[in-house]
Design an enzyme around this catalytic site. Structure first.
Site, short mmCIF file in Angstrom:
data_model
loop_
_atom_site.label_atom_id
_atom_site.label_comp_id
_atom_site.label_asym_id
_atom_site.label_seq_id
_atom_site.Cartn_x
_atom_site.Cartn_y
_atom_site.Cartn_z
N LYS A 78 0.81 -1.32 -0.03
CA LYS A 78 0.04 0.04 0.10
C LYS A 78 0.66 1.31 0.00
O LYS A 78 1.99 1.35 0.70
CB LYS A 78 -0.88 -0.04 1.31
N SER A 153 -9.51 1.76 3.25
CA SER A 153 -8.81 2.44 2.25
C SER A 153 -7.69 1.50 1.53
O SER A 153 -7.16 2.15 0.64
CB SER A 153 -8.00 3.47 3.24
N SER A 177 -9.51 -0.47 7.75
CA SER A 177 -9.06 -0.38 6.25
C SER A 177 -8.32 -1.63 5.61
O SER A 177 -7.80 -1.77 4.45
CB SER A 177 -8.02 0.64 5.98
#
Ligand code: GLN
Length: 482
Positions: A78, A153, A177
């Protein structure tokens, strides 16, 4: 198809010389080039770094040396974790041109264990969101239904695994997330205990709630990645000095006699009936596996969302003060210093980030601090106590990960409150610092995945993974039998 491989399969294929880490990395890049134009999971590819690492692993294999635990395994990260020499944006325009000078500890540990880092993954800006629509670089599409969000997210991290563009990925979880996108994309995602995995090199959103954790297709792979990244790091004072068990070995211990708590607070109004049915069926399966299902009460759950959105925004407003146009990333043209700060922040941050900075600044301001931030901290203690009390009676707690399946792109993006409320079942584990995992437990009538969430005591990821693994084995044997 090589990209459907698990970590074990990759490692043994390289060790047995059926393939090479280099060939595999090329195959994954080919697949990313084919698939990702419609998914949007990757922001940056780091081929040079990946191929250098792959060559190192291939040299080991050629010499007949034993491969490290993740030797040659293609992974992706990420884009909130910094990578030395590789652009790191946090999904924000303000860091569009930011090339960090060092590696996040979790990334460095993966690489030291032989993993091949393919690239950096799309996410909501500064990890603020539940749909990946807040990325400054365009939304991610759910590989299971491209008209839907992958969750957020860490939407890119979940989508990359679901679309088999990486074998495993790292995400971050401040209020859900990792678990929510895992649920929406039909993969496994784990948020460890607060302090279990170093956050050194994680771009901070809300420091008392931020966690790094893995995504993969199976519980065993998640256990392997966690084993690799967990443990004390002198560079992060919040990382705990707690021994890291061999999570993979622990998976095989029996689950008979373990107590599984079920809290009515996680099955209230707003829970989609198909999600409820799938989660209840999963709990029934755990009972058939020999677990004892015990009702528990988590009475302060209804205050979790307001508490989370005060603490998270307050900490975010403070953490994001560092993005001022001076030290990192985007700098606006201006005639004086204060104008430069203002224009850089105004032009660099997106809408949701600005909203949170304003909410958080308000909650922390003189005259409001006691009413909002201090109050939220007190309620946080009550929420944490709820879990402590429950875990006196049970070993894990089972719940839905999310109240619904993946929603449509655009459906909630203009309604921040609706987006916040959808985090109802995940923010509690961050507030209490306990570990949580989401594993697939079924599909709705449109074939959209549903996630079962399990919580455990602090630092008891071993039990969490063990129960998740037992359930997964049982479920996959059922799917095969069908
Ligand atoms: N959806 C939550 C939020 O928007 C959680 C985000 C996260 O865990 N990073 O804050």
């Amino acid at each position: 198809m090589p990209s459907a491989l698990t970590i074990d399969q990759v490692r043994s294929a390289i060790a047995n010389r059926q393939t090479t880490a280099t060939a595999l990395a090329h195959e994954f890049y080919t697949r990313i080039r084919q698939e990702d134009s419609e998914i949007g999971a990757f922001l940056t590819l780091c081929e040079e770094r990946a191929l250098t690492q792959a060559a190192r692993i291939d040299a080991m294999a050629a010499e007949g040396k034993p491969l490290p635990p993740l030797g040659g395994v293609p992974v992706a990260i990420k884009d909130v974790m910094v990578t030395s020499g590789v652009r790191t944006t946090a999904g924000s325009k303000i860091l569009d041109n930011f090339i960090p000078p060092y590696d996040c500890t979790a990334v460095a540990r993966l690489e030291a264990a032989g993993a091949v880092i393919l690239g950096k993954l799309n996410c909501d800006e500064f990890a603020m969101g539940s749909s990946t629509e807040n990325s400054a670089y365009g939304a991610v599409h759910n590989p299971r239904d491209k008209s839907r969000v992958p969750g957020g997210s860490s939407g890119g991290s979940a989508a990359a695994v679901a679309a088999q563009m990486a074998v495993a990925t790292l995400g971050s979880d401040t209020g859900g997330s990792i678990r929510q996108p895992a649920s929406f994309c039909g993969v496994v995602g784990l948020k460890p205990t607060y302090g279990r995995v170093s956050r050194y090199g994680l771009i901070a959103f809300a420091s008392s709630l931020d966690h790094i954790g893995p995504f993969a297709k199976t519980v065993k792979e998640v256990a392997l990645v966690l084993r690799t990244i967990a443990g004390r790091d002198p560079m992060d004072s919040t990382s705990a000095e707690v021994p890291v068990p061999d999570y993979v070995a622990e998976l095989e211990k029996p689950v008979e006699g373990l107590k599984v708590g079920v809290a009515k607070e996680y099955f209230g109004s707003g829970l989609d009936p198909e999600v409820r049915a799938a989660v209840e069926a999963a709990i029934q399966k755990l009972a058939e596996l020999g677990c004892e299902v015990v009702p528990v009460s988590l009475p302060h759950t209804e205050y979790a969302i307001p508490t989370y959105y005060i603490v998270a925004t307050a900490e975010a407003s403070s953490n994001l003060a560092r993005f001022d146009g001076v030290r990192y990333g985007f700098r606006a043209k201006a005639t004086n210093l204060s104008e430069m700060y203002r224009l850089s922040r105004d032009g660099g941050f997106g809408m949701e980030v600005k909203r949170r900075i304003m909410l958080g600044t308000y909650a922390l301001s003189a005259g409001y601090y006691d009413a909002y931030y201090l109050k939220a901290q007190k309620v946080r203690t009550l929420l944490t106590r709820d879990f402590h009390e429950a875990f006196k009676k049970v070993d894990v707690i089972a719940a839905p990960t999310c109240p619904t399946v993946a929603f449509r792109l655009g459906e909630k993006v203009n309604d921040p409150l609706a987006m916040y409320l959808a985090d109802i079942y995940t923010v509690t584990a961050n507030l209490a610092g306990i570990p949580g995992i989401s594993i697939p437990c079924g599909e709705n009538h449109e074939k959209l995945p549903i996630g079962l969430q399990l919580f455990a005591r602090q630092f008891d990821e071993a039990t969490l993974l063990r129960v998740a693994h037992a359930y997964e084995q049982e479920r996959s044997s059922l799917v095969v039998r069908r």
